[in-house]
Design an enzyme around this catalytic site. Structure first.
Site, PDB file in Angstrom:
ATOM      1  N   SER A   1       0.656  -1.165   0.158  1.00 27.95           N
ATOM      2  CA  SER A   1       0.099  -0.234   0.050  1.00 27.95           C
ATOM      3  C   SER A   1       0.752   1.258  -0.135  1.00 27.95           C
ATOM      4  O   SER A   1       0.187   2.461  -0.229  1.00 27.95           O
ATOM      5  CB  SER A   1      -0.995   0.142   1.007  1.00 27.95           C
ATOM      6  OG  SER A   1       0.017  -0.379   2.342  1.00 27.95           O
TER       7      SER A   1
ATOM      8  N   ASP B   1      -4.209   7.355   7.998  1.00 27.91           N
ATOM      9  CA  ASP B   1      -5.233   6.478   8.431  1.00 27.91           C
ATOM     10  C   ASP B   1      -4.910   5.355   9.568  1.00 27.91           C
ATOM     11  O   ASP B   1      -5.537   4.333   9.817  1.00 27.91           O
ATOM     12  CB  ASP B   1      -5.836   5.669   7.108  1.00 27.91           C
ATOM     13  CG  ASP B   1      -4.927   4.936   6.567  1.00 27.91           C
ATOM     14  OD1 ASP B   1      -3.826   4.721   6.927  1.00 27.91           O
ATOM     15  OD2 ASP B   1      -5.145   4.378   5.434  1.00 27.91           O
TER      16      ASP B   1
ATOM     17  N   HIS C   1      -0.796   4.200   6.858  1.00 27.44           N
ATOM     18  CA  HIS C   1      -0.438   4.911   5.914  1.00 27.44           C
ATOM     19  C   HIS C   1       0.037   6.552   6.119  1.00 27.44           C
ATOM     20  O   HIS C   1      -0.727   6.990   7.013  1.00 27.44           O
ATOM     21  CB  HIS C   1      -1.314   4.819   4.505  1.00 27.44           C
ATOM     22  CG  HIS C   1      -1.591   3.608   4.236  1.00 27.44           C
ATOM     23  ND1 HIS C   1      -3.126   2.902   4.465  1.00 27.44           N
ATOM     24  CD2 HIS C   1      -0.883   2.360   3.863  1.00 27.44           C
ATOM     25  CE1 HIS C   1      -3.015   1.749   4.188  1.00 27.44           C
ATOM     26  NE2 HIS C   1      -2.137   1.207   3.683  1.00 27.44           N
TER      27      HIS C   1
END
Ligand code: NAG
Ligand code: NAG
Ligand code: NAG
Ligand code: NAG
Length: 386
Positions: free
Chosen positions: A41, A350, A353
Site C-alpha cells: 500500500s 489512516d 499509511h
C-alpha cells in the site's frame, strides 16, 4: 564458458559494465522512459481497489477530490517519483478501465507481502497479490504487451515500447507486511526475526526474475518504522520499556532495522550476482523516523495520531477505519471515519499509511541521493556513481 580464458571473461565483463555505466542521455540524466513498480500500500495506485473494492472517500480528498485507488489523501511516493521523471502517474496493472501503460505499470497492491501468506484477504487483511504474483503479472505484461502492440495498432499508444523494459526504472517498496503478518499471527519478536532470511530469499528470486525479463535499473526502498504506526501499536500492545520517547514500539522498529540491514546485504549480493544491473538502496526508514521524531520542526503536529479514523489514543479503530460508515437507529448511514481538519499538518493518514504531505517530504529527502547507497540522485539511478 568454461573453455574461454579468464582474461577474456574479464574484458567482456568490463565492456558490458561500461555499457551499463554510460546509459545516460545527452542531457546527463538517465532518461527513464517508464517506471515499473512492485510493492504494497505504500505504493499502490489502484491495484487493490481494482479487484477488491475501492478505497473509500475521504481517500484522495487532498489532490483528486475523490478516491483514486491510493490509501492516502493524495499522492504516494511513487507518484512523486513518476512526476519527477516527467512521466504520467502509474496506472495499476489490474485496472482494466481507462488505463494507459505506455510509460509504466504498477503491480503493487495494498496488503501485499513478499512471501505468499497462507490466509485469505478476509481472514487476515493481507493481499493475495504477493510479490511472486506481481512478478508473474509483470512477465505476462512483457510478453503480451509486445504481442498486442504488433497485432493491433490500437494498443501502440497504450503499451510500452519493447526497448522500454531494459531502459525503465524498477521500483520496489515491500516487506513491511511480511513483518507485521508475523506479529499478527502471534509470533514473538525472535520468531519474526528468524523469518527474515526466507523473506529476503524470495525477494532475491523476484529481482532475478525481473532481471531475466530485461530489467536493469532497480530502486529499492527499505521498510519504514512500522513500530510508529497506530495499527501496530493498537493490535500488539506494549509495556513502557518497549516504547521509545517518541511513542514508537522499539521491538517493532528493531525488527524493521534488522530487516533493512539484511536487505542492504541482499542488495549488495545482487550487485555481485547481476553485474549488468544498477541497484539503488534507499533508506526510507531514516527519513520517516526523523520526520516522526522531529515532526514540529518540519511543520507537522500530533505525529502518531491518524488524521482519518475513529477515536482512541491514535484516532484509530480497527472496526471503523478511514472512510467507514455506520448505520444509525433511523437507518441513515453516517461517516464515522472522517478526515482531520488539515491533513497537510499530519504525518499519519489512516493509522496505517502516510499523508500526501508526509509522502512529499519523504520524496524530497530521497530524490537527491542523500539517503541512497550508492548516493546517486533519482535521475541518475542508471549509474553506479553520482
Ligand atoms: C505457508 O505454508 C507453506 C507450506 O506449509 C510454508 O512453507 C510457508 O512458509 C508458509 N508461509 C508463511 C508466510 O508462513
Ligand atoms: C497514453 O499516455 C501517453 C503519455 O501520457 C500519451 O502520449 C498517449 O497518447 C496516451 N495514449 C492514448 C491512447 O491516449
Ligand atoms: C493470537 O492470540 C490471540 C490472544 O490469545 C487470539 O485471540 C488470536 O486468535 C491469536 N491469533 C492467531 C492468528 O493465532
Ligand atoms: C437520523 O439520525 C441522525 C443522527 O443519528 C441525524 O443526523 C439525521 O438527521 C436523522 N435522519 C433522519 C431522516 O431523521
Amino acid at each position: 564458458m568454461a573453455c574461454l580464458g579468464g582474461g577474456f571473461i574479464i574484458i567482456l565483463l568490463n565492456a558490458l559494465l561500461a555499457v551499463a555505466a554510460t546509459a545516460t542521455t545527452a542531457s546527463g540524466t538517465c532518461g527513464f522512459p517508464a517506471v515499473f513498480n512492485f510493492g504494497d500500500s505504500n505504493s499502490d495506485t489502484g491495484g487493490l481497489s481494482a479487484a477488491f473494492g475501492q478505497a473509500p472517500p475521504p481517500n484522495g480528498e487532498s489532490f483528486w477530490g475523490r478516491p483514486m485507488g491510493r490509501y492516502c489523501d493524495g499522492r504516494v511516493v511513487v507518484d512523486f517519483i513518476a512526476h519527477k521523471l516527467g512521466l504520467p502517474y502509474l496506472h495499476a496493472y489490474l485496472d482494466s478501465v481507462g488505463s494507459n501503460f505506455s510509460h509504466g505499470a504498477n503491480f503493487a497492491t495494498a496488503g501485499s507481502t513478499i512471501r505468499p501468506q497462507n490466509t485469505t484477504l478476509s481472514q487476515s487483511g493481507f493481499s493475495p497479490i504477493s510479490l511472486d504474483v506481481q512478478s508473474w503479472e509483470f512477465a505476462q505484461f512483457v510478453t503480451r504487451s509486445q504481442f498486442a502492440a504488433k497485432v493491433n495498432g490500437v494498443f501502440n499508444g497504450l503499451l510500452p515500447k519493447e526497448e522500454y523494459f531494459s531502459q525503465a526504472l524498477y521500483t520496489f517498496d515491500i516487506g513491511q507486511n511480511d513483518l507485521t503478518a508475523g506479529y499478527f499471527s502471534n509470533m514473538t519478536t525472535e520468531e519474526v526475526k528468524a523469518s527474515i532470511p526466507d523473506i529476503l530469499n524470495q525477494f532475491t528470486a523476484v529481482i532475478q526474475s525481473v532481471y531475466g525479463q530485461g530489467g536493469r535499473y532497480f530502486w529499492i526502498h527499505n521498510t519504514g518504522p512500522f513500530g510508529c504506526l497506530p495499527y501496530v501499536l493498537e493490535r500488539v500492545p506494549l509495556k513502557a520499556p518497549d516504547v521509545d520517547r517518541h511513542g514508537c514500539g522499539t521491538p517493532f522498529n528493531g525488527v524493521a532495522q534488522l530487516f533493512n540491514e539484511k536487505l542492504k546485504e541482499t542488495v549488495a549480493q545482487l550487485r555481485r550476482d547481476l553485474p549488468l544491473a544498477v541497484f539503488t538502496y534507499v533508506d526510507v526508514y531514516s527519513v520517516k523516523y526523523n520526520l516522526i521524531a522531529h515532526a514540529r520542526k518540519h511543520g507537522f503536529e500530533r505525529p502518531l495520531v491518524a488524521c482519518c479514523g475513529h477515536g482512541g489514543k491514535y484516532n484509530y479503530n480497527t472496526k471503523y477505519g478511514c472512510g467507514s460508515m455506520k448505520t444509525t437507529a433511523n437507518g441513515t448511514a453516517v461517516l464515522v471515519g472522517g478526515s482531520c481538519e488539515d491533513p497537510r499538518k499530519r504525518i499519519i493518514w489512516d493509522g496505517v499509511h502516510y499523508t500526501q504531505a508526509a509522502n512529499k517530504y519523504v520524496f524530497e529527502q530521497i530524490v537527491g541521493g542523500k539517503f541512497s547507497d550508492s548516493s546517486v540522485p533519482l535521475k541518475l539511478a542508471c549509474q553506479t556513481k553520482p
